[in-house]
Scaffold this motif. Structure first.
Motif, short mmCIF file in Angstrom:
data_model
loop_
_atom_site.label_atom_id
_atom_site.label_comp_id
_atom_site.label_asym_id
_atom_site.label_seq_id
_atom_site.Cartn_x
_atom_site.Cartn_y
_atom_site.Cartn_z
N ALA A 1 0.82 -1.21 0.00
CA ALA A 1 0.00 0.00 0.00
C ALA A 1 0.85 1.26 0.00
CB ALA A 1 -0.93 0.00 1.22
N ASP A 2 2.18 1.08 -0.02
CA ASP A 2 3.14 2.18 -0.05
C ASP A 2 2.98 3.12 1.15
OD1 ASP A 2 5.37 3.39 -1.08
OD2 ASP A 2 4.28 4.63 -2.52
N LEU A 3 2.76 2.51 2.32
CA LEU A 3 2.61 3.28 3.55
C LEU A 3 3.90 3.40 4.34
CD1 LEU A 3 -0.78 1.75 4.73
CD2 LEU A 3 -0.42 4.12 4.02
N VAL A 4 4.81 2.45 4.14
CA VAL A 4 6.05 2.44 4.93
C VAL A 4 7.04 3.42 4.31
CG1 VAL A 4 7.91 1.03 5.86
CG2 VAL A 4 5.64 0.02 5.52
N GLU A 5 7.52 4.34 5.12
CA GLU A 5 8.43 5.37 4.63
C GLU A 5 9.87 5.12 5.06
OE1 GLU A 5 8.29 10.18 4.15
OE2 GLU A 5 7.66 9.37 6.08
N CYS A 6 10.06 4.72 6.30
CA CYS A 6 11.43 4.54 6.81
C CYS A 6 11.43 3.53 7.95
CB CYS A 6 11.98 5.89 7.31
SG CYS A 6 13.65 5.82 8.00
N ALA B 1 14.91 -3.06 19.61
CA ALA B 1 13.78 -2.26 19.14
C ALA B 1 14.12 -1.54 17.84
CB ALA B 1 13.36 -1.26 20.21
N CYS B 2 13.06 -1.06 17.20
CA CYS B 2 13.22 -0.34 15.94
C CYS B 2 12.20 0.79 15.87
CB CYS B 2 13.02 -1.28 14.76
SG CYS B 2 11.37 -2.03 14.71
N LEU B 3 12.38 1.68 14.92
CA LEU B 3 11.42 2.74 14.66
C LEU B 3 10.76 2.50 13.31
CD1 LEU B 3 13.37 5.99 15.72
CD2 LEU B 3 11.94 4.49 17.14
N TRP B 4 9.46 2.64 13.28
CA TRP B 4 8.68 2.61 12.04
C TRP B 4 8.24 4.03 11.72
CZ3 TRP B 4 5.82 -1.66 9.50
CH2 TRP B 4 6.18 -2.93 9.96
N PHE B 5 8.28 4.39 10.45
CA PHE B 5 7.71 5.66 9.99
C PHE B 5 6.77 5.36 8.82
CE2 PHE B 5 11.47 6.91 12.25
CZ PHE B 5 11.07 8.04 12.94
N LEU B 6 5.53 5.78 8.98
CA LEU B 6 4.51 5.58 7.95
C LEU B 6 4.05 6.95 7.43
CD1 LEU B 6 2.27 2.89 9.73
CD2 LEU B 6 4.31 2.51 8.33
N ALA B 7 3.66 7.00 6.17
CA ALA B 7 3.20 8.26 5.58
C ALA B 7 2.10 7.98 4.58
CB ALA B 7 4.35 9.00 4.91
#
Length: 516
Positions: free
Chosen positions: A346-351, A367-373
């Motif tokens: 869905a092209d939601l994951v940015e970084c 742990a990790c960080l998710w960035f969605l846009a």
């Protein structure tokens, strides 16, 4: 007050306050101290305005006892028997705990927004009244009325209590370096900010700081949050109030999954640190929930329920940044892999950012960080930036690491360069005359911009290490022929040492009567 002076004040206050703890553990003592700091803050702000109104009374006919004067200035009304000077005057009394409880109750009665927020158990028998009086005298040494000093002291104490409580402390407090990294990358400059598991409100405080540091208007952001733990919810309400932040955390503490207090909210920015890998989140009761647009999350792990809850509340052009356990990047069990694939397609994951170990008070889980846009805020269509930051950070004690300001800037600058944003220090916002990525280049071992096709080839696993590769090794300018000669000589010496060791082992075995 300078930053060094303020840090010295914080450290001095903490050292002194900790000595007064007696037999109370950090979890209980936290509420004793933070409640008093908050009471000192609202009393100081009230007194400052009271004195100003009294000084102008003869000329402007102001009345320091007129409640409307305080409401107009967004200052809490403090009844006469609840003002700090009275408590300080009675600090040595054996009834000081009762006086504090009465003061808290009176303030709540006069200020509806504080109803149910202030602690009122200072009169209990197990709280040493002599130490309580000494604590009041100690907090009285914070002489500046500005919420800026008391707010920083409050925030510093939250961090110290989280450290003292260890695992339990991590349930209400996200380490400041992680919060700062999330905010610096997401840049919540204007709009609605939401945190569905807000703890003590650290994401909101840092967002306000970000706006102020970039000459924005604090009034341009609106804050919405929710917290399921009642005592933590109270700490968050006080934390926002002491910083002068007007936020909506709901009328009570509630579980975001089962009692969503902001059902119609569509946020421009979402920042969160949900509890990792929660198994008893009640997913079996929500099988038909409308939030699960990308797949039914497993009942045994809430990670992908949190992701979809946040997406449900994200505006059509919103962006989200949040912390999750590393397993969320690669797990394929119970349908998690299918949900992750749906998010990528869905092209939601940015970084995706892999964090270094030992950053948290309450867990050693990586742990990790998710960035969605969503929408136009996804600057690079059908691409994802991967950052492997596992090698960054500095140990601050035997067990815990922190990201330095330099680390934070490096990661954030890489992300913004990939997006096509200006260097740090300039006003946030995309440059309309520049193409995305005009400053960005892949750096082996650290960052890589991957296409959705590349991610599909990795079976939709989002672990940065799979994409960034190994860092380039510096050769120091050594010629290939010279390097090979040096390495060959070294290898020859190692072979000789190996044969010598083999012979010694054989001789020892023969000496023990074993034929080899």
């Amino acid at each position: 007050m300078s930053q060094d002076s303020n840090q010295k004040l914080e450290q001095t206050l903490w050292a002194a306050a900790d000595k007064l703890r007696g037999h109370l553990d950090a979890a209980e003592y936290k509420h004793v101290v933070l409640g008093l700091i908050f009471l000192k803050y609202i009393s100081d702000r009230f007194q400052a305005l009271y004195d100003d109104l009294a000084a102008r009374a003869d000329i402007e006919y102001t009345n320091p006892e007129d409640r409307d004067e305080y409401t107009a200035e967004n200052v809490f009304w403090v009844p006469a028997n609840a003002r700090w000077e009275k408590l300080q005057a009675n600090a040595k009394s054996s009834k000081i705990g009762i006086y504090i409880d009465e003061a808290m109750a009176a303030i709540e009665k006069e200020n509806p927004t504080l109803k149910g927020v202030l602690p009122q158990n200072y009169g209990r028998e197990d709280l040493d009244k002599r130490r309580l009086g000494e604590l009041i005298d100690l907090i009285s040494t914070i002489t500046l009325a500005g919420g800026d000093v008391l707010g920083q002291v409050y925030e510093y104490f939250l961090g110290q209590f989280a450290s003292a409580e260890g695992k339990k402390g991590g349930e209400f407090y996200t380490p400041q370096s992680i919060v700062k990294l999330l905010v610096d990358m997401l840049e919540p400059y204007k709009g609605r900010i939401y945190d569905p598991c807000c703890g003590v409100g650290g994401m909101f405080v840092q967002s306000e700081k970000f706006v102020e540091e970039h000459q924005g208007r604090v009034g341009d952001i609106a804050i919405y949050g929710q917290e399921s733990n009642p005592t933590t919810w109270k700490l968050a309400q006080m934390n926002l109030a002491i910083r002068g932040i007007d936020g909506n955390l709901g009328p009570y503490a509630a579980d975001s999954f089962h009692d969503d207090l902001h059902p119609d909210l569509k946020a421009d920015f979402i920042l969160a640190n949900p509890p990792f890998n929660i198994s008893d989140w009640g997913g079996n009761l929500l099988a038909e929930d409308k939030r699960w647009q990308y797949g039914l999350p497993p009942t045994g792990n809430a990670n992908f329920a949190w992701i979809q809850h946040m997406l449900h509340h994200l505006a059509p052009t919103g962006r989200a940044g949040f912390v999750l356990a590393n397993g969320s990047m690669s797990s394929g069990q119970s349908g998690e892999g299918n949900i992750r694939r749906a998010l990528v397609e869905a092209d939601l994951v940015e970084c995706m950012v892999a964090l270094p170990p030992q950053l948290f008070f309450n867990t050693q889980i990586p742990a990790c960080l998710w960035f969605l846009a969503r929408g136009k805020n996804k600057q690079r269509r059908e691409q994802v930036l991967f950052v492997d930051a596992r090698g960054l950070g500095t140990m601050v004690d035997r067990t815990r690491r922190e990201l330095t300001d330099t680390d934070i800037q490096r990661i954030a600058d890489t992300f913004h360069a990939w997006q096509g944003q200006p260097p740090k220090g300039q006003k946030p916002g995309f440059l309309p005359d520049k193409k995305p990525g005009f400053l960005y280049t892949d750096k082996p071992g650290f960052c890589k911009s991957a296409t959705l096709a590349e991610i599909a080839a990795h079976d939709y696993v989002l672990t940065p290490g799979r994409y960034v590769g190994a860092a380039d090794v510096e050769d120091g300018g050594e010629l290939f022929e010279e390097k090979m000669e040096r390495l060959t000589i070294t290898l020859q010496k190692q072979f000789l040492a190996s044969r010598s060791l083999e012979q010694r082992i054989q001789d020892n075995l023969l000496g023990m009567g074993y034929e080899f």
